[in-house]
Design a protein around this motif. Structure first.
Motif, PDB file in Angstrom:
ATOM      1  N   GLU A 458       0.820  -1.211   0.000  1.00 15.05           N
ATOM      2  CA  GLU A 458       0.000   0.000   0.000  1.00 15.05           C
ATOM      3  C   GLU A 458       0.859   1.270   0.000  1.00 15.05           C
ATOM      4  N   LEU A 462       0.753   3.939  -2.986  1.00 14.95           N
ATOM      5  CA  LEU A 462       0.530   5.363  -2.761  1.00 14.95           C
ATOM      6  C   LEU A 462       1.530   6.207  -3.556  1.00 14.95           C
ATOM      7  N   ALA A 465       0.775   6.160  -7.185  1.00 19.64           N
ATOM      8  CA  ALA A 465      -0.471   6.842  -7.523  1.00 19.64           C
ATOM      9  C   ALA A 465      -0.387   8.349  -7.378  1.00 19.64           C
ATOM     10  N   HIS A 466       0.539   8.840  -6.573  1.00 21.17           N
ATOM     11  CA  HIS A 466       0.578  10.281  -6.307  1.00 21.17           C
ATOM     12  C   HIS A 466       1.122  11.032  -7.523  1.00 21.17           C
ATOM     13  N   ASP A 508       1.549  15.986   2.505  1.00 15.11           N
ATOM     14  CA  ASP A 508       0.382  15.231   2.038  1.00 15.11           C
ATOM     15  C   ASP A 508       0.687  13.730   1.996  1.00 15.11           C
ATOM     16  N   ARG A 512      -1.135  10.647   4.226  1.00 10.87           N
ATOM     17  CA  ARG A 512      -1.755   9.485   3.583  1.00 10.87           C
ATOM     18  C   ARG A 512      -1.102   8.190   4.079  1.00 10.87           C
ATOM     19  N   ASP A 575      -1.309   8.204 -10.894  1.00  7.17           N
ATOM     20  CA  ASP A 575      -1.965   9.513 -10.805  1.00  7.17           C
ATOM     21  C   ASP A 575      -3.445   9.392 -10.448  1.00  7.17           C
ATOM     22  N   SER A 576      -3.810   8.328  -9.727  1.00  9.22           N
ATOM     23  CA  SER A 576      -5.227   8.156  -9.353  1.00  9.22           C
ATOM     24  C   SER A 576      -5.583   8.952  -8.108  1.00  9.22           C
ATOM     25  N   ILE A 577      -4.621   9.434  -7.386  1.00  6.80           N
ATOM     26  CA  ILE A 577      -4.877  10.217  -6.171  1.00  6.80           C
ATOM     27  C   ILE A 577      -5.140  11.666  -6.558  1.00  6.80           C
ATOM     28  N   LYS A 578      -6.134  12.233  -5.967  1.00  3.43           N
ATOM     29  CA  LYS A 578      -6.420  13.647  -6.171  1.00  3.43           C
ATOM     30  C   LYS A 578      -5.568  14.472  -5.220  1.00  3.43           C
ATOM     31  N   TYR A 579      -4.776  15.353  -5.830  1.00  2.00           N
ATOM     32  CA  TYR A 579      -3.926  16.218  -5.006  1.00  2.00           C
ATOM     33  C   TYR A 579      -4.081  17.641  -5.496  1.00  2.00           C
ATOM     34  N   GLY A 581      -6.094  17.061  -1.795  1.00  2.00           N
ATOM     35  CA  GLY A 581      -7.219  16.187  -1.501  1.00  2.00           C
ATOM     36  C   GLY A 581      -8.527  16.946  -1.341  1.00  2.00           C
TER      37      GLY A 581
END
Length: 590
Positions: A458, A462, A465-466, A508, A512, A575-579, A581
């Motif tokens: 995980e 992360l 994905a960031h 950030d 997370r 790039d699936s994480i919204k930043y 947030g």
């Protein structure tokens, strides 16, 4: 009896002579107490000043200016037959003068060698110097002076026999020069400085005409350049044209003046006196050209540095420009003094010694200047950069010619000499293209293997994905078991414009990661030396069971992303994480 006395006297005289001779021999063998020193033989001065090529040419010009042709003939190598006849000597000198007036050219006296050995840096034989030339209708006569004495005698420089023979065999174009034919009689009879007044008047007129004609030529050349050169109307083109206009105008004036006066038959006496002025004007024109080109280069460099934002380089450019101008003035003064006949050798030697003393005294200043030049050339730091010099951290506020100032985080100013700065280790944080993210987590010893697997997957997911983490594969590794914790090391790189933004991204990511750790059912380990009686809580059995079930499903489906991630999975979560947030403040974009 008388014979016996005579014999006795003769014997005594002979004995006395032998004693005197023996004492002399003994004195020679043993050495005398008194030694005689030979006085240096003084070379008598030549009354006509013919010891050097310069003296010969100057003496000859002075003699023909005073119309003392017999004295002028003593500066020529003449045959015995010609030397015996006064009229022949005068005829040869007048022919020489007429050829010089019609198309001759003598080197300025300051350029001709003033040494008894003559010039030794030319391609001519030793004892021979070239001092001018005469252009006739068919040929060009080279004017040579030659040392007529050997090494055991004082130097005696005369116009060579070859030169005199060429003069006698030259085709004289008429008996009178152009000016002698057109000038009124009274302008030729009245003289100033042993030269007809008319010649001086023509020199003035030719100076004005040469200036005006050169001005017209400059206008025509400028007009042609404006039509043919596309960049002539730009700022740089206009600056170049303005820099060249005055020096070229002066050069053209001098060239036209020399051409006119030489072909009109102006007396060589006048032209030889003006030669120093002409060369001086040429030197001044060249110095003006260097001065203006220095201004142009300085202006161009400052404009370019301003556009690039390299403000620190402007001070160096100004300093170099001023130094170059000072050098131009110094060289110009030395050159002009040398042209007018001042011996500058002793002055240059004194300046050399003074320069060495000044350099030794200003060693640190020179070191700092060289260091500033190195800083400007290499640019290890710029104004506004945050850097570390040795053990000092701060923001660069200014880069001067002597020192550089840094403002530290405590808001103090640190001044570092440029000589020391250029030799120091400089770490520039402003030039970073990425920021390292390298936290080390220590988890409780109660953490199960499945919980550790969950964390590794995980945490790495992360980072994949960031969007602010670079695409280079991040490193999340279980690196060891210590006496009181399980250690996990993370290495990744954050892509950000500056340090502040990188801190925001790091914050950030850490938040997370805390969520992931909380979801895994374990927690970070506390140092074993500290007891947390009230705050410590037992691990959550429910979360541990849920994590174990999740890891079990990963294994059953062959989806456990250890020790490596599946590239397809990386593409899915990239790039699936919204930043920033949900709920974060977002500035309005225009």
């Amino acid at each position: 009896m008388i014979l016996s006395v005579k014999r006795l006297l003769s014997s005594l005289l002979l004995l006395a002579a032998l004693l005197i001779n023996s004492n002399a021999v003994t004195a020679q063998l043993l050495g005398s107490a008194k030694t005689t020193t030979e006085e240096p033989v003084k070379v008598p001065e030549d009354s006509l000043g013919r010891r050097t090529p310069q003296g010969t040419v100057n003496g000859f010009i002075k003699a023909i200016g005073e119309q003392n042709y017999l004295r002028a003939s003593q500066y020529l190598v003449l045959s015995k037959r010609s030397y015996r006849k006064t009229t022949e000597r005068i005829r040869i000198v007048k022919t020489f003068q007429q050829l010089l007036d019609q198309g001759g050219n003598l080197s300025p006296s300051s350029i001709i060698s003033n040494k008894e050995t003559g010039r030794t840096d030319d391609d001519l034989a030793t004892g021979v110097d070239l001092v001018g030339n005469i252009s006739t209708g068919k040929e060009t006569i080279q004017l040579y002076v030659e040392n007529q004495s050997d090494d055991s005698q004082p130097a005696l420089w005369l116009f060579s026999a070859e030169t005199v023979e060429s003069i006698l065999s030259a085709d004289i174009r008429g008996e009178k020069t152009f000016l002698d034919r057109i000038l009124p009689h009274y302008l030729k009879e009245r003289k100033l400085g042993n030269v007809p007044i008319g010649h001086w008047a023509v020199v003035v007129v030719m100076t004005i005409l040469s200036y005006l004609l050169a001005r017209i030529l400059i206008f025509v050349i400028g007009f042609v350049i404006q039509k043919l050169w596309k960049k002539a109307d730009t700022e740089n083109g206009t600056a170049i044209i303005e820099a060249l206009t005055l020096p070229v105008h002066m050069y053209l004036t001098v060239i036209l003046f020399v051409a006119f006066t030489q072909r009109m038959g102006i007396s060589i006496v006048v032209r030889q006196r003006f030669s120093i002025i002409i060369i001086t004007i040429g030197i001044v024109a060249f110095l003006i050209l260097l001065w203006r080109m220095t201004d142009f280069v300085s202006m161009f460099a400052r404009s370019r540095m301003s556009r690039k934002g390299r403000i620190s380089a402007i001070s160096a450019i100004l300093f170099l420009s001023r130094t170059t101008k000072a050098a131009i003035v110094f060289v110009g003064i030395i050159a002009i003094l040398g042209i007018i006949g001042v011996d500058v050798t002793a002055g240059l030697a004194a300046l050399g010694i003074g320069g060495i003393a000044l350099a030794l005294g200003a060693q640190k200043t020179i070191e700092n200047f060289v260091g500033s030049v190195s800083l400007i050339a290499d640019q290890p730091l710029r104004v506004g950069d945050y850097c570390r010099v040795d053990d000092i951290k701060g923001t660069v506020e200014s880069i001067g010619m002597r020192s550089t100032t840094l403002r530290t985080s405590a808001r103090t100013i640190v001044t570092i000499p440029n000589g020391q700065l250029s030799a120091s280790k400089i770490e520039n944080f402003a030039h970073r293209d990425r920021f390292i993210f390298n936290p080390i987590f220590t988890f409780r010893m109660e953490t199960t293997p499945d919980q550790m697997r969950y964390l590794l997957v995980e945490l790495r997911s992360l980072l994949y994905a960031h969007p602010a983490v670079l695409n280079s594969p991040p490193i999340v590794r279980f690196t060891g078991i210590t006496a009181d914790a399980l250690k996990v090391e993370i290495t990744a790189y954050i892509e950000a414009l500056n340090f502040e933004i990188s801190q925001e991204v790091q914050e950030d990511i850490l938040l997370r990661m805390m969520d992931i750790i909380e979801a895994s059912g374990t927690s970070l380990a506390y140092p074993s030396q500290t007891l947390y009686m009230a705050q410590d809580s037992s691990p959550s059995n429910e979360k541990a069971a849920a994590v174990a079930e999740t890891v079990k499903k990963w294994k059953e489906k062959n989806e456990l992303q250890l020790p490596k991630f599946d590239p397809k999975r990386v593409e899915e979560i990239k790039d699936s994480i919204k930043y920033p947030g949900e709920g974060s403040f977002k500035p309005k974009e225009d």
